[in-house]
Design an enzyme around this catalytic site. Structure first.
Site, PDB file in Angstrom:
ATOM      1  CB  CYS A 222      11.720  53.014 117.303  1.00 20.67           C
ATOM      2  SG  CYS A 222      11.086  51.368 116.978  1.00 20.67           S
ATOM      3  N   PRO A 223      11.533  51.791 120.442  1.00 22.82           N
ATOM      4  CG  PRO A 223      11.274  49.816 121.738  1.00 22.82           C
ATOM      5  CD  PRO A 223      12.291  50.890 121.339  1.00 22.82           C
TER       6      PRO A 223
END
Length: 77
Positions: free
Chosen positions: A14-15
């Site tokens: 992430c992201p």
């Protein structure tokens, strides 16, 4: 499930899977379907929240051997 575009976001944290998803959706036309594969365990919550916030439809999610596969239909408007 059939898709119009496929993105491999495996081994990204992430992201990055969401960013790859957003970029790919921008390349698709309305109501086209994106298939995206990710291995980040947080991606289940991330893609659900992303779709709710952006108006895209999370059509299906599958998990196989630690790989999460999502089919996302781009919003029409």
């Amino acid at each position: 499930m059939l898709s119009d575009k496929e993105v491999d976001a495996r081994n990204l944290n992430c992201p990055l899977p969401i960013l790859r998803c957003k970029k790919a959706l921008n390349e698709l036309g309305p109501a086209q379907v994106l298939k995206i594969m990710a291995t980040d365990p947080g991606s289940k919550k991330d893609f659900d929240a992303f779709c709710r916030q952006t108006g895209h439809s999370l059509l299906e999610m599958q998990e196989t051997d630690g790989v999460f596969t999502f089919w996302i239909k781009k919003r029409t408007a």
